[in-house]
Design a protein around this motif. Structure first.
Motif, mmCIF file in Angstrom:
data_model
loop_
_atom_site.group_PDB
_atom_site.id
_atom_site.type_symbol
_atom_site.label_atom_id
_atom_site.label_comp_id
_atom_site.label_asym_id
_atom_site.label_seq_id
_atom_site.Cartn_x
_atom_site.Cartn_y
_atom_site.Cartn_z
ATOM 1 N N PRO A 1 4.085 68.243 -63.349
ATOM 2 C CA PRO A 1 4.322 66.802 -63.460
ATOM 3 C C PRO A 1 5.390 66.409 -64.480
ATOM 4 C CG PRO A 1 1.971 67.259 -63.417
ATOM 5 C CD PRO A 1 2.657 68.577 -63.548
ATOM 6 N N ALA B 1 -1.614 70.283 -63.535
ATOM 7 C CA ALA B 1 -1.995 69.248 -64.489
ATOM 8 C C ALA B 1 -0.902 68.930 -65.494
ATOM 9 C CB ALA B 1 -3.264 69.680 -65.243
ATOM 10 N N TYR B 2 0.006 69.875 -65.731
ATOM 11 C CA TYR B 2 0.935 69.693 -66.862
ATOM 12 C C TYR B 2 2.347 70.186 -66.584
ATOM 13 C CZ TYR B 2 2.339 69.697 -71.835
ATOM 14 O OH TYR B 2 2.961 69.463 -73.036
ATOM 15 N N ARG C 1 -0.147 63.462 -69.934
ATOM 16 C CA ARG C 1 -0.736 64.572 -69.177
ATOM 17 C C ARG C 1 -1.802 65.296 -70.001
ATOM 18 N NH1 ARG C 1 -0.455 63.210 -64.484
ATOM 19 N NH2 ARG C 1 -1.371 65.268 -64.093
#
Length: 379
Positions: free
Chosen positions: A140, A136-137, A120
């Motif tokens: 996920p 984004a991080y 990531r």
């Protein structure tokens, strides 16, 4: 008093001001008219969560806010919803699951979580700042991990993440979200029975009926990504907003100081008269807990309102609960947070907010506190 359902956006990390000066036990008016209690100290919370005279069964409890879990309110929890059960029913499910979340198993999982985090971060670096750290991080990582543990295809993450948000939202469409997830997991369980794999759902097919396994999987899937994702993003926001560097050991202090489970959860119903912190709770009365206030109990923590990443007594927080219902996945959450924070600040030591702190949108009216997005940049 009524329970506040949101935090002050001017000081989002602090518990609501009206709860800060309350005694250990205060009368609380529930939305259905029930007159119960609110506990705000660690001593009171440990009694309520640890005394078997208090029940987690929802048919005995009153909800402190207008928020329901799947199934019909006021009735026993459906098979598999072990969080709303007492021993011995709760014990049966807990024993089946405990071995899947031991500290040893989590240590074996660490390299995989580290690879997910690194992947990531590579994607973030390639995209370039600014990026939304949530999408984004922070979201996920735990989503990928719990999917691999359960055997749920990650490519379906948007589907179950959207339903998960409804399940933890005050006023969310719990019935539809539960039905959608139940149908999805029901099909998955049937496939696992026909072609078992090396995952938790497959491993439980011999012990649980379909309805039980679907509901157990639903709890683990939603809790496994929703809480860790919010904690990861909110912890980064807290460190960046306060100007404090991340240091090893900060996870417990962030868990204490942020206490993302709110709105009077968890709660318990007295099955007989019980004295709590010098207050008599009558049989049938519900006690809600304010974890954000409890985790800042000055009897337990020195300078409780200060975020101190080096705090020695931080692990005495109750963010994972207490007693037989203590969070099953706490070791997984700790590991994800430790790796997630460490990898992020190690890769981007110049990480900073890309917008003023006051413009970071907060999650309000949710059982789990967090940010809806967190724009960040780096040098």
């Amino acid at each position: 008093m009524r329970l506040p359902t949101s935090r002050d956006p001017r000081c989002p990390f602090d518990p609501p001001a009206e709860l800060r000066e309350l005694p250990a036990m205060s009368r609380l008016e529930f939305p259905d008219g029930h007159l119960g209690w609110l506990a705000t100290t660690a001593e009171a919370a440990r009694t309520v969560l640890g005394d078997p005279r208090f029940s987690a069964r929802r048919e005995f409890k009153h909800a402190p806010v207008r928020f329901t879990t799947p199934g019909e309110p006021g009735r026993p929890a459906p098979p598999g919803f072990f969080g709303a059960m007492d021993p011995p029913e709760h014990t049966r499910y807990r024993r089946l699951l405990t071995g899947q979340f031991t500290l040893r198993r989590m240590r074996l999982l660490e390299p995989r979580v580290a690879r997910i985090a690194a992947g990531r971060l590579d994607a973030m670096a390639a995209a370039g700042p600014p990026v939304d750290l949530v999408s984004a991080y922070a979201l996920p990582i735990p989503s990928m991990v719990i999917c691999e543990l359960l055997g749920v295809p990650y490519e379906d993450h948007e589907f179950f993440q959207e339903r998960g948000l409804q399940l933890v939202a005050v006023g969310g469409d719990v019935e539809k979200a539960s039905a959608d997830l139940g149908a999805y997991l029901g099909e998955l369980v049937r496939r696992k029975r026909a072609e078992p794999g090396d995952d938790l759902i497959s491993g439980l097919t011999g012990d649980l009926a379909d309805e039980e396994l679907i509901n157990v999987a639903m709890i683990l899937l939603v809790a496994g990504h929703e809480t860790s994702a919010n904690m990861l993003a909110l912890g980064v926001f807290a460190l960046l907003e306060s100007g404090l560097p991340y240091e090893e050991g900060a996870v417990e202090e962030l868990l204490r100081w942020l206490a993302i489970v709110q709105h009077g959860a968890p709660s318990r119903a007295a099955r007989q008269d019980v004295e709590v912190a010098g207050t008599l709770v009558r049989k049938g009365e519900t006690v809600a807990l304010s974890l954000p206030v409890i985790n800042r109990d000055p009897a337990v923590f020195d300078r409780p309102d200060v975020l101190d990443p080096g705090r020695e007594e931080a692990r005495r927080h109750l963010s994972f609960g207490h007693g037989v219902h203590q969070c099953l996945g706490q070791q997984l959450a700790r590991m994800e947070l430790r790796i997630g924070y460490g990898a992020l600040f190690g890769r981007f030591p110049g990480l900073r907010l890309a917008v003023p702190a006051a413009r970071v949108p907060l999650k309000q009216d949710s059982a789990v506190f967090g940010v809806t997005c967190l724009p960040v940049a780096w040098d």
